[in-house]
Design a protein around this motif. Structure first.
Motif, PDB file in Angstrom:
ATOM      1  N   ALA A 279      50.282  79.660  94.749  1.00  0.00           N
ATOM      2  CA  ALA A 279      49.162  80.552  95.022  1.00  0.00           C
ATOM      3  C   ALA A 279      48.399  80.924  93.769  1.00  0.00           C
ATOM      4  N   LEU A 280      49.108  81.114  92.668  1.00  0.00           N
ATOM      5  CA  LEU A 280      48.454  81.578  91.453  1.00  0.00           C
ATOM      6  C   LEU A 280      47.756  80.460  90.699  1.00  0.00           C
ATOM      7  N   ALA A 281      48.049  79.217  91.079  1.00  0.00           N
ATOM      8  CA  ALA A 281      47.493  78.098  90.331  1.00  0.00           C
ATOM      9  C   ALA A 281      46.070  77.796  90.747  1.00  0.00           C
ATOM     10  N   HIS A 282      45.282  77.318  89.765  1.00  0.00           N
ATOM     11  CA  HIS A 282      43.992  76.703  90.017  1.00  0.00           C
ATOM     12  C   HIS A 282      43.017  77.612  90.745  1.00  0.00           C
ATOM     13  N   VAL A 283      42.665  78.714  90.151  1.00  0.00           N
ATOM     14  CA  VAL A 283      41.571  79.533  90.624  1.00  0.00           C
ATOM     15  C   VAL A 283      40.510  79.513  89.556  1.00  0.00           C
ATOM     16  N   PRO A 284      39.421  78.751  89.738  1.00  0.00           N
ATOM     17  CA  PRO A 284      38.432  78.614  88.687  1.00  0.00           C
ATOM     18  C   PRO A 284      37.792  79.943  88.363  1.00  0.00           C
ATOM     19  N   GLU A 285      37.697  80.269  87.083  1.00  0.00           N
ATOM     20  CA  GLU A 285      37.143  81.536  86.668  1.00  0.00           C
ATOM     21  C   GLU A 285      35.980  81.360  85.715  1.00  0.00           C
ATOM     22  N   ALA A 286      35.612  80.138  85.370  1.00  0.00           N
ATOM     23  CA  ALA A 286      34.547  79.933  84.406  1.00  0.00           C
ATOM     24  C   ALA A 286      33.712  78.734  84.812  1.00  0.00           C
ATOM     25  N   ALA A 287      32.516  78.658  84.251  1.00  0.00           N
ATOM     26  CA  ALA A 287      31.645  77.524  84.516  1.00  0.00           C
ATOM     27  C   ALA A 287      32.275  76.271  83.935  1.00  0.00           C
ATOM     28  N   PRO A 288      31.999  75.102  84.518  1.00  0.00           N
ATOM     29  CA  PRO A 288      32.655  73.871  84.066  1.00  0.00           C
ATOM     30  C   PRO A 288      32.436  73.583  82.597  1.00  0.00           C
ATOM     31  N   ALA A 289      31.285  73.975  82.057  1.00  0.00           N
ATOM     32  CA  ALA A 289      31.020  73.699  80.650  1.00  0.00           C
ATOM     33  C   ALA A 289      31.911  74.515  79.726  1.00  0.00           C
ATOM     34  N   ALA A 290      32.453  75.634  80.250  1.00  0.00           N
ATOM     35  CA  ALA A 290      33.267  76.514  79.417  1.00  0.00           C
ATOM     36  C   ALA A 290      34.750  76.221  79.548  1.00  0.00           C
ATOM     37  N   VAL A 291      35.119  75.296  80.430  1.00  0.00           N
ATOM     38  CA  VAL A 291      36.532  75.016  80.690  1.00  0.00           C
ATOM     39  C   VAL A 291      36.828  73.573  80.331  1.00  0.00           C
ATOM     40  N   SER A 292      37.768  73.360  79.433  1.00  0.00           N
ATOM     41  CA  SER A 292      38.168  72.001  79.079  1.00  0.00           C
ATOM     42  C   SER A 292      38.965  71.391  80.221  1.00  0.00           C
ATOM     43  N   PRO A 293      38.658  70.162  80.629  1.00  0.00           N
ATOM     44  CA  PRO A 293      39.431  69.535  81.699  1.00  0.00           C
ATOM     45  C   PRO A 293      40.868  69.219  81.292  1.00  0.00           C
ATOM     46  N   TRP A 294      41.203  69.376  80.027  1.00  0.00           N
ATOM     47  CA  TRP A 294      42.565  69.103  79.550  1.00  0.00           C
ATOM     48  C   TRP A 294      43.335  70.382  79.281  1.00  0.00           C
ATOM     49  N   GLN A 295      42.897  71.462  79.853  1.00  0.00           N
ATOM     50  CA  GLN A 295      43.552  72.761  79.651  1.00  0.00           C
ATOM     51  C   GLN A 295      44.756  72.900  80.578  1.00  0.00           C
ATOM     52  N   TRP A 296      45.889  73.288  80.009  1.00  0.00           N
ATOM     53  CA  TRP A 296      47.102  73.522  80.793  1.00  0.00           C
ATOM     54  C   TRP A 296      47.069  74.933  81.375  1.00  0.00           C
ATOM     55  N   ASN A 297      47.782  75.119  82.462  1.00  0.00           N
ATOM     56  CA  ASN A 297      47.833  76.424  83.119  1.00  0.00           C
ATOM     57  C   ASN A 297      49.195  77.057  82.867  1.00  0.00           C
ATOM     58  N   PHE A 298      49.242  77.946  81.872  1.00  0.00           N
ATOM     59  CA  PHE A 298      50.498  78.616  81.532  1.00  0.00           C
ATOM     60  C   PHE A 298      50.476  80.070  81.983  1.00  0.00           C
ATOM     61  N   ALA A 299      49.910  80.332  83.145  1.00  0.00           N
ATOM     62  CA  ALA A 299      49.925  81.694  83.685  1.00  0.00           C
ATOM     63  C   ALA A 299      51.367  82.181  83.766  1.00  0.00           C
ATOM     64  N   PRO A 300      51.661  83.381  83.233  1.00  0.00           N
ATOM     65  CA  PRO A 300      53.056  83.851  83.183  1.00  0.00           C
ATOM     66  C   PRO A 300      53.756  83.855  84.537  1.00  0.00           C
ATOM     67  N   TRP A 301      53.077  84.324  85.584  1.00  0.00           N
ATOM     68  CA  TRP A 301      53.731  84.387  86.890  1.00  0.00           C
ATOM     69  C   TRP A 301      53.970  82.989  87.450  1.00  0.00           C
ATOM     70  N   LEU A 302      53.081  82.071  87.156  1.00  0.00           N
ATOM     71  CA  LEU A 302      53.263  80.691  87.604  1.00  0.00           C
ATOM     72  C   LEU A 302      54.476  80.058  86.944  1.00  0.00           C
ATOM     73  N   VAL A 303      54.506  80.096  85.621  1.00  0.00           N
ATOM     74  CA  VAL A 303      55.615  79.504  84.880  1.00  0.00           C
ATOM     75  C   VAL A 303      56.916  80.220  85.201  1.00  0.00           C
ATOM     76  N   GLY A 304      56.852  81.550  85.293  1.00  0.00           N
ATOM     77  CA  GLY A 304      58.058  82.323  85.609  1.00  0.00           C
ATOM     78  C   GLY A 304      58.638  81.970  86.963  1.00  0.00           C
ATOM     79  N   SER A 305      57.766  81.797  87.974  1.00  0.00           N
ATOM     80  CA  SER A 305      58.244  81.450  89.310  1.00  0.00           C
ATOM     81  C   SER A 305      58.906  80.077  89.318  1.00  0.00           C
ATOM     82  N   LEU A 306      58.295  79.127  88.633  1.00  0.00           N
ATOM     83  CA  LEU A 306      58.873  77.783  88.593  1.00  0.00           C
ATOM     84  C   LEU A 306      60.209  77.765  87.860  1.00  0.00           C
ATOM     85  N   VAL A 307      60.273  78.443  86.726  1.00  0.00           N
ATOM     86  CA  VAL A 307      61.520  78.486  85.960  1.00  0.00           C
ATOM     87  C   VAL A 307      62.616  79.184  86.756  1.00  0.00           C
TER      88      VAL A 307
END
Length: 297
Positions: free
Chosen positions: A16-44
């Motif tokens: 649920a917490l993954a992949h919610v776009p918050e910026a214009a495409p020009a401001a977001v690198s397509p190679w950016q990793w998603n290390f949201a704390p709740w996301l990583v914490g839930s998986l771990v």
């Protein structure tokens, strides 16, 4: 009910917490990793709880007993697929290209979900708790109301219907576009895709002893799901115009035609995702033939 309920509590927040776009495409690198704390914490937490339960079980019964090493490998493979879909740059790219978004969703529904179910979280997560806690969880999950809800959600027809409804409803252009621009709706979209996929594969693979499902019915669930997902993929691939307005600007910004991007996404759902259901059905039929051959021998 215990294992899948725990699975929902640990994995659904990650999806649920993954992949919610918050910026214009020009401001977001397509190679950016998603290390949201709740996301990583839930998986771990999900992986740690599973491995802790396996370690305790093997310490008591012997390595490979109760849960085979290949079963553990299946769960770990499913967990790694979740990381690929939700943490890797695929998640960021999915906010800019429809085709990448489709790859992300199919990873969740046709690879991660069945592998996690094959990993038998029931035994592993049960052994992760102390005996007293295990008994309390068992009494709670087997109680009347909870057991009734569980039996309904894992009923093969209900699980099939919920998964089909989630797939078709969220691909309605107005709903899909709304999910791209509203965080709450996107949370619901990812949670419903992964959640209904878990119930579907739990039913199709026959992991609930209370639901008697034969190989023929399981193959029927898989085959009909392949048919309706292929139909949706074909509609996306053959559409002459882009269905989802938010992707028109983002794909153009990357120099990719929006219609071609949508067609590629439809092909992902149509061919490789559909193939996953066919392969699963063939595996089930192969096992049935092996059992029948052994019985005649």
């Amino acid at each position: 009910m215990g294992p899948l309920a725990l699975l929902a509590l640990t994995l659904l927040p990650a999806a649920a917490l993954a992949h919610v776009p918050e910026a214009a495409p020009a401001a977001v690198s397509p190679w950016q990793w998603n290390f949201a704390p709740w996301l990583v914490g839930s998986l771990v937490f999900a992986l740690g709880l599973y491995l802790h339960g396996v370690r305790r079980l093997w310490a008591r019964a012997g390595q490979g007993r109760g849960i085979h090493g290949s079963t553990v490998a299946a769960f770990v493979a499913g967990w790694l697929t979740l990381v690929l879909a939700l943490v890797s740059p695929l998640d960021t790219l999915g906010g800019q290209l429809f085709s990448a978004h489709m790859v992300q969703h199919e990873l969740l529904m046709v690879i991660a979900a069945p592998l996690v179910v094959i990993g038998r979280p029931l035994a592993a997560w049960t052994w992760a708790f102390e005996p007293g806690v295990r008994q309390a969880l068992g009494r709670f999950t087997q109680s009347g109301p909870v057991g009734a809800v569980w039996s309904t959600l894992t009923d093969p027809v209900v699980a099939w219907g919920l998964h089909a409804l989630a797939l078709w409803l969220w691909h309605v252009p107005s709903f899909f576009s709304a999910a791209l621009t509203h965080e709450g709706l996107h949370v619901l979209q990812h949670a419903s895709f992964l959640g209904t996929a878990l119930f579907f594969w739990w039913a199709a693979l026959g992991h609930d002893a209370r639901q008697s499902i034969g190989t023929g019915q399981a193959v029927g669930l898989l085959f009909t799901t392949m048919l309706h997902t292929a139909a949706l993929g074909a509609l996306l691939s053959l559409a002459p115009t882009a269905w989802y307005e938010p992707y028109i600007a983002t794909s153009n910004a990357l120099g990719i035609d929006p219609v071609e991007d949508q067609q590629l996404g439809g092909l992902v759902m149509w061919v490789p995702a559909g193939l996953a259901y066919v392969v699963s059905a063939l595996v089930l039929l192969g096992r049935l033939l092996v059992r029948q051959g052994a019985a005649k021998a």
